[in-house]
Design a protein around this motif. Structure first.
Motif, PDB file in Angstrom:
ATOM      1  N   LYS A  97       0.792  -1.234   0.000  1.00  0.00           N
ATOM      2  CA  LYS A  97       0.000   0.000   0.000  1.00  0.00           C
ATOM      3  C   LYS A  97       0.829   1.292   0.000  1.00  0.00           C
ATOM      4  N   PRO A  98       1.792   1.441  -0.870  1.00  0.00           N
ATOM      5  CA  PRO A  98       2.532   2.709  -0.894  1.00  0.00           C
ATOM      6  C   PRO A  98       1.622   3.861  -1.311  1.00  0.00           C
ATOM      7  N   SER A  99       1.882   5.037  -0.756  1.00  0.00           N
ATOM      8  CA  SER A  99       1.104   6.218  -1.121  1.00  0.00           C
ATOM      9  C   SER A  99       1.797   7.053  -2.185  1.00  0.00           C
ATOM     10  N   TYR A 100       3.124   6.907  -2.277  1.00  0.00           N
ATOM     11  CA  TYR A 100       3.908   7.729  -3.196  1.00  0.00           C
ATOM     12  C   TYR A 100       4.935   6.857  -3.919  1.00  0.00           C
ATOM     13  N   LEU A 101       5.414   7.365  -5.047  1.00  0.00           N
ATOM     14  CA  LEU A 101       6.413   6.626  -5.816  1.00  0.00           C
ATOM     15  C   LEU A 101       7.810   6.795  -5.205  1.00  0.00           C
ATOM     16  N   THR A 102       8.227   8.033  -4.992  1.00  0.00           N
ATOM     17  CA  THR A 102       9.552   8.320  -4.418  1.00  0.00           C
ATOM     18  C   THR A 102       9.428   9.355  -3.304  1.00  0.00           C
ATOM     19  N   GLU A 103      10.520   9.593  -2.614  1.00  0.00           N
ATOM     20  CA  GLU A 103      10.538  10.600  -1.549  1.00  0.00           C
ATOM     21  C   GLU A 103      10.183  11.980  -2.088  1.00  0.00           C
ATOM     22  N   ALA A 104      10.615  12.268  -3.302  1.00  0.00           N
ATOM     23  CA  ALA A 104      10.360  13.579  -3.905  1.00  0.00           C
ATOM     24  C   ALA A 104       8.883  13.828  -4.170  1.00  0.00           C
ATOM     25  N   ASP A 105       8.081  12.749  -4.213  1.00  0.00           N
ATOM     26  CA  ASP A 105       6.660  12.885  -4.510  1.00  0.00           C
ATOM     27  C   ASP A 105       5.817  13.181  -3.268  1.00  0.00           C
ATOM     28  N   VAL A 106       6.403  13.106  -2.097  1.00  0.00           N
ATOM     29  CA  VAL A 106       5.645  13.366  -0.869  1.00  0.00           C
ATOM     30  C   VAL A 106       5.449  14.876  -0.728  1.00  0.00           C
ATOM     31  N   PRO A 107       4.211  15.359  -0.646  1.00  0.00           N
ATOM     32  CA  PRO A 107       3.962  16.802  -0.515  1.00  0.00           C
ATOM     33  C   PRO A 107       4.586  17.370   0.756  1.00  0.00           C
ATOM     34  N   ALA A 108       5.037  18.610   0.690  1.00  0.00           N
ATOM     35  CA  ALA A 108       5.696  19.261   1.827  1.00  0.00           C
ATOM     36  C   ALA A 108       4.787  19.312   3.044  1.00  0.00           C
ATOM     37  N   GLU A 109       3.482  19.532   2.806  1.00  0.00           N
ATOM     38  CA  GLU A 109       2.549  19.628   3.936  1.00  0.00           C
ATOM     39  C   GLU A 109       2.375  18.285   4.645  1.00  0.00           C
TER      40      GLU A 109
END
Length: 301
Positions: A189-201
């Motif tokens: 169940k990943p929410s994002y592809l890479t660390e860079a895709d995680v929103p700042a908020e």
């Protein structure tokens, strides 16, 4: 007695039945609106409208890929019971609608409802199938991937979970690895592809929660805030490992990260994961209460 297209529309709005069924009923009733409505009820078509208020919290996630046109679809359609969702008839409905999505690429569910499926609209098709199956059916959501790369889909447990992955720079012979990535997404169940895709908020909120947890721990009572913030920054690696696909431990060999398993075989561009019924409030009612309500309804009748 003759009838007009407006009469057909009026009967459709009144009964919830499809246009073709309304037209046939008016023809058989010689244009008599009341008789046509009665015919629809007798044929079990108008009953579909009565089911619109029910909660459709079961269902199926389905997928369809047109390799020749580079289009893939992940789709969720809901019904009321697990029994119906497991039937071939319901799965056929999901497959039919998924193909319409792939062929027409509607912007949303409302647009999809106006698309043609055979000689009727998707909305009429769903209404008619609701009458046939005897349960409320509703199209909940879909996602469309258009690509020049490669698409992989995976449906788990007959439609309880569905995954679609888009890969670029795909090297021949990497099909098994791409399928494993789809399995990974279904299981982990990943929410994002890479660390860079995680929103700042999202990161800010996660750090805030971690800091509060540490401040509430008696072991950290005497530690200054700046020290705790440094500890939190170090703990963010675990957040990435849990939530970012490329940072996750591979489910088939947890000594490797997913990124290492993929290597240079291909590049994951994006993915979608649907879990059937997530976020839908299910009706909860015990048998005693249900029987009591039925008895009360019978007394009023």
């Amino acid at each position: 007695m003759a009838f007009t297209a407006k009469d057909v529309m009026t009967l459709r709005d009144k009964s919830g039945a499809g246009m073709l069924d309304c037209k046939k009923a008016l023809t058989d009733a010689d244009g008599d609106m009341e008789k046509a409505a009665e015919l629809l009820r007798e044929r079990g078509i108008a009953k579909a409208v009565k089911k619109e208020g029910r909660i459709a919290a079961e269902g199926v996630v389905g997928a369809y890929v047109c390799d020749s046109c580079g289009v893939g679809v992940l789709l969720e359609i809901n019904c009321e019971s697990d029994f119906v969702s497991r039937g071939d008839k319901f799965h056929g409905i999901v497959d039919s609608v998924a193909k319409v999505v792939a062929e027409n690429k509607p912007a949303d569910v409302d647009a999809l409802n106006e698309m043609k499926l055979g000689n009727e609209t998707v909305k009429d098709f769903i209404t008619n199938q609701t009458a046939v199956i005897g349960e409320k059916i509703s199209i909940r959501r879909f996602v469309i991937f258009e690509t020049k790369g490669k698409l992989e889909t995976y449906i788990h447990m007959g439609g309880k979970v569905g995954v679609m992955v888009e890969a670029a720079d795909f090297k021949a012979g990497s099909e098994e690895t791409l399928h494993d990535v789809a399995l990974q997404i279904a299981a982990a169940k990943p929410s994002y592809l890479t660390e860079a895709d995680v929103p700042a908020e999202v990161l800010a909120k996660e750090k805030e929660i971690m800091l509060a947890q540490m401040q509430n721990d008696p072991k950290n009572a005497n530690k200054p805030t700046n020290i705790l913030e440094k500890i939190v920054a170090g703990k963010m690696g675990k957040f990435y490992q849990d939530n970012c696909l490329m940072d996750q431990a591979f489910v088939k060999d947890d000594s490797q990260k997913v990124s290492a398993v993929i290597g240079s075989k291909f590049k994951v561009v994006r993915f979608a994961r649907f879990e059937m019924g997530e976020g839908i409030e299910k009706k909860s009612e015990n048998l005693q209460d249900e029987v009591a309500k039925q008895v009360a309804a019978m007394k009023k009748a």
